[in-house]
Design an enzyme around this catalytic site. Structure first.
Site, PDB file in Angstrom:
ATOM      1  N   GLY A   1      -9.135   0.257  -0.170  1.00  8.46           N
ATOM      2  CA  GLY A   1      -8.161   0.866  -1.067  1.00  8.46           C
ATOM      3  C   GLY A   1      -8.686   1.986  -1.936  1.00  8.46           C
ATOM      4  CB  CYS A   2     -12.001   3.267  -2.779  1.00  9.45           C
ATOM      5  SG  CYS A   2     -12.394   1.855  -3.809  1.00  9.45           S
TER       6      CYS A   2
END
Length: 135
Positions: free
Chosen positions: A46-47
């Site tokens: 999710g980065c």
């Protein structure tokens, strides 16, 4: 590594551009993470950039190695790690890391792309800590 309170004290008096420079500097201060540890298993999902977090140490003194392929993101990683570095695993597992990061007002200081992975990074750190604390 500097303590989170020391970083917050410095951060408070800086303008936006200086805050970016401080984050980049913090990222450079992270312990080197060996390339062999940068695997799919240590990758934070999710980065916007690639971020890896790997726990080391013991239940009494949890230590994290972390890295990112983006300078500002690596600084954010350093902030998260500085909140928990070398603390007991049980304490880290119970800690409100997001609250500890509130003085940095990251959501308003940085683009949403740069901060979107922070909750996932915090969750990963807490999961590692809980697993190590449980033995």
């Amino acid at each position: 590594m500097r303590t989170l309170s020391d970083i917050a004290e410095e951060y408070e008096f800086l303008e936006a551009d200086e805050r970016y420079r401080l984050l980049i500097e913090l990222g450079r201060e992270l312990d080197d993470m060996p390339q062999a540890l940068k695997t799919d298993a240590t990758l934070v999902r999710g980065c916007s950039a690639q971020v890896w977090v790997y726990p080391t140490g013991t239940d009494e003194k949890l230590h994290f190695l972390a890295d990112s392929n983006a300078a500002i993101t690596k600084g954010i990683v350093a902030l998260v790690i500085s909140a928990v570095q070398d603390k007991p695993a049980g304490e880290v597992a119970q800690m409100d890391i997001a609250a500890a990061l509130e003085p940095f007002d990251l959501k308003n200081q940085l683009s949403s792309n740069r901060t979107q992975g922070v909750p996932n990074m915090i969750a990963l750190v807490k999961e590692h800590a809980a697993r190590i604390a449980a033995g």
